[in-house]
Write a protein that holds these residues in place. Structure first.
Motif, mmCIF file in Angstrom:
data_model
loop_
_atom_site.group_PDB
_atom_site.id
_atom_site.type_symbol
_atom_site.label_atom_id
_atom_site.label_comp_id
_atom_site.label_asym_id
_atom_site.label_seq_id
_atom_site.Cartn_x
_atom_site.Cartn_y
_atom_site.Cartn_z
ATOM 1 N N GLU A 53 1.312 4.241 -2.864
ATOM 2 C CA GLU A 53 0.971 5.396 -2.718
ATOM 3 C C GLU A 53 2.300 6.307 -3.080
ATOM 4 O O GLU A 53 1.934 7.206 -3.754
ATOM 5 C CB GLU A 53 0.816 5.604 -1.153
ATOM 6 N N GLU B 130 1.882 8.932 -6.175
ATOM 7 C CA GLU B 130 2.213 10.555 -5.611
ATOM 8 C C GLU B 130 3.220 10.981 -6.843
ATOM 9 O O GLU B 130 3.243 12.325 -7.319
ATOM 10 C CB GLU B 130 2.743 10.453 -4.247
ATOM 11 N N ASP C 29 1.000 -1.309 -0.079
ATOM 12 C CA ASP C 29 0.093 -0.288 -0.060
ATOM 13 C C ASP C 29 0.880 1.314 -0.067
ATOM 14 O O ASP C 29 0.712 2.314 -0.676
ATOM 15 C CB ASP C 29 -0.760 0.109 1.183
#
Length: 469
Positions: free
Chosen positions: A330, A334, A326
């Motif tokens: 992320e 980003e 996860d």
């Protein structure tokens, strides 16, 4: 978790394969009362010099342990792959290194020597002779990480045994089984159990153990956040060594053989799915070559087999926990949203795996550019001037190992002199290591120096005798 004893709050810690979460084994946790007993016994061992193990016994124990590990090499490699997610091919290398490390500890005992100190350099010292000798520092507590569940333990525990220190070792909660086997092997090799204790416990109990005033030396491998926090809480007099992560930079210079370096960069970046403290993360390349280099890396990354580490064909295993997938997802998302070009990867392959990923020109303020990814992600940046590349490589609070690829000796020497790193590899990836070399982080990346002989030195102390004639 299940109760271990009705009269004890300790529990059983279950260990799972990080790829499919299947059960691998379990170990009992211990409460403070048991750790307190272990610490008291260890301190009394150290205080009573009649109980110290002479060098010849320590050498014999370590040599026998190396033989026992070699006899169980296949079992240990499968255990490393099963509990830690390291592909079998790399797990076998880890076991071989562990054997070498234990043998090296036995050999280095002969180098734990003092020296003569000249005394008549001034009139005040004349008429005296002086010399130093080495003594063990005292009780050692070692707290380790998951990514090399056998060899990290060897690097923390075997030097303590070699130096003559009682040691308590707490492995990562994800990977305690390899450590447990290693401690059992040390006992089987003849080390009295009270000299080396295997511990799994709750976080608060572990912190209480680490900060206990009976601890003379604290050895830590893990995150910078936790390591520096624990150092700030150590009892007065406790020495320590901290090994944290890095955001390893690689500089590619114009003269470098790009095709020849690809296997090295791929191995350095995607070995153990990037879960290595000196994994290749930031590559700085001449601007007109950066995109081509990123595409070559991507072509290699796309061929890597991702899967269960216990399968012979797997080259990249799972991340240690689903939440790490996860986090990596992320961070990559980003960077792409902020303008990075996704050359390959950039997606989760399941709950526990992430595709080997290559990013081109992520912003310098993106997490993937300034923090340790600890996942299968390589970032490529173009530069116009090598001084600019070195400055960007040095711009972070983390500094561990770095590398430069070049055929130009002047450039190689410039990189060696100017890169902020404890080791600079020339024409090799940043994750290169042999177990007898110094291994250490600068700035936020660590404190003191690892490597067998260096750790034994840290776990010893000098005593000087001055004799007036």
């Amino acid at each position: 978790m299940a109760d271990l004893d009705k009269n004890n709050t300790a529990e059983t810690l279950d260990v799972v394969n990080p790829y499919d979460q299947t059960y691998v084994g379990s170990v009992p946790t211990v409460t403070w009362d048991k750790i307190d007993e272990y610490l008291e016994t260890a301190q009394q061992l150290f205080k009573d010099r009649k109980q110290w193990l002479p060098a010849f016994k320590r050498i014999s124990i370590l040599k026998k342990a190396a033989v026992l590990i070699s006899q169980r090499a296949d079992e240990l490699a499968l255990l490393i792959a099963s509990e830690g997610g390291k592909p079998l091919v790399d797990a076998r290398v880890e076991v071989a290194r562990a054997i070498d490390g234990v043998e090296l500890c036995a050999k280095e005992i002969s180098a734990l020597t003092g020296k003569q100190i000249p005394m008549d350099l001034t009139e005040a010292g004349a008429g005296r002779i002086a010399f130093t000798s080495k003594e063990p520092i005292g009780v050692v507590v070692a707290v380790s990480a998951f990514n090399h569940p056998l060899n990290l333990i060897v690097h923390q525990v075997a030097p303590a045994i070699a130096a003559g220190c009682p040691v308590l070792v707490k492995p990562a909660r994800d990977t305690p089984l390899s450590c447990q086997v290693f401690v059992d092997i040390m006992h089987e090799a003849g080390l009295p159990p009270q000299w080396c204790r295997f511990i799994t416990c709750e976080t608060s109990t572990c912190e209480r153990m680490i900060t206990d005033p009976r601890v003379a030396f604290f050895s830590f491998i893990g995150s910078a956040k936790i390591g520096w926090m624990l150092r700030s809480k150590l009892a007065p007099g406790t020495r320590c060594a901290l090994e944290h992560g890095g955001v390893a930079p690689v500089i590619i210079e114009e003269s470098a053989d790009i095709a020849a370096m690809m296997p090295s960069l791929l191995k350095g970046g995607f070995y153990h799915s990037g879960q290595v403290c000196v994994s290749v993360q930031r590559i700085f390349a001449p601007r007109d070559k950066a995109e081509a280099i990123a595409k070559m890396l991507a072509a290699g990354a796309e061929k890597l087999v991702v899967g269960n580490a216990i399968d012979e064909t797997t080259e990249c295993g799972p991340l240690i926990r689903p939440k790490e997938v996860d986090r990596v997802e992320e961070w990559v998302n980003e960077a792409v949203a902020a303008g990075a070009t996704l050359v390959t990867g950039g997606k989760r392959l399941g709950d526990t795996t992430y595709a080997p990923t290559v990013l081109l020109e992520p912003p310098v303020d993106a997490k993937v550019s300034k923090m340790e990814v600890f996942g299968p992600v390589i970032c490529v940046y173009g530069y116009d001037d090598i001084d600019q590349a070195i400055a960007q490589a040095n711009s972070l609070d983390y500094a561990f190992q770095a590398s430069v690829f070049t055929k130009n000796l002047d450039v190689a020497m410039k990189a060696i002199q100017e890169l902020d790193a404890t080791a600079v590899m020339v024409n090799d990836h940043t994750a290169f290591r042999v177990d007898w070399m110094p291994f250490a982080g600068r700035k936020h990346s660590g404190y003191n120096t690892g490597g067998i002989a260096y750790t034994m030195h840290d776990m010893s102390q000098d005593k000087m005798a001055v004799i007036k004639l």
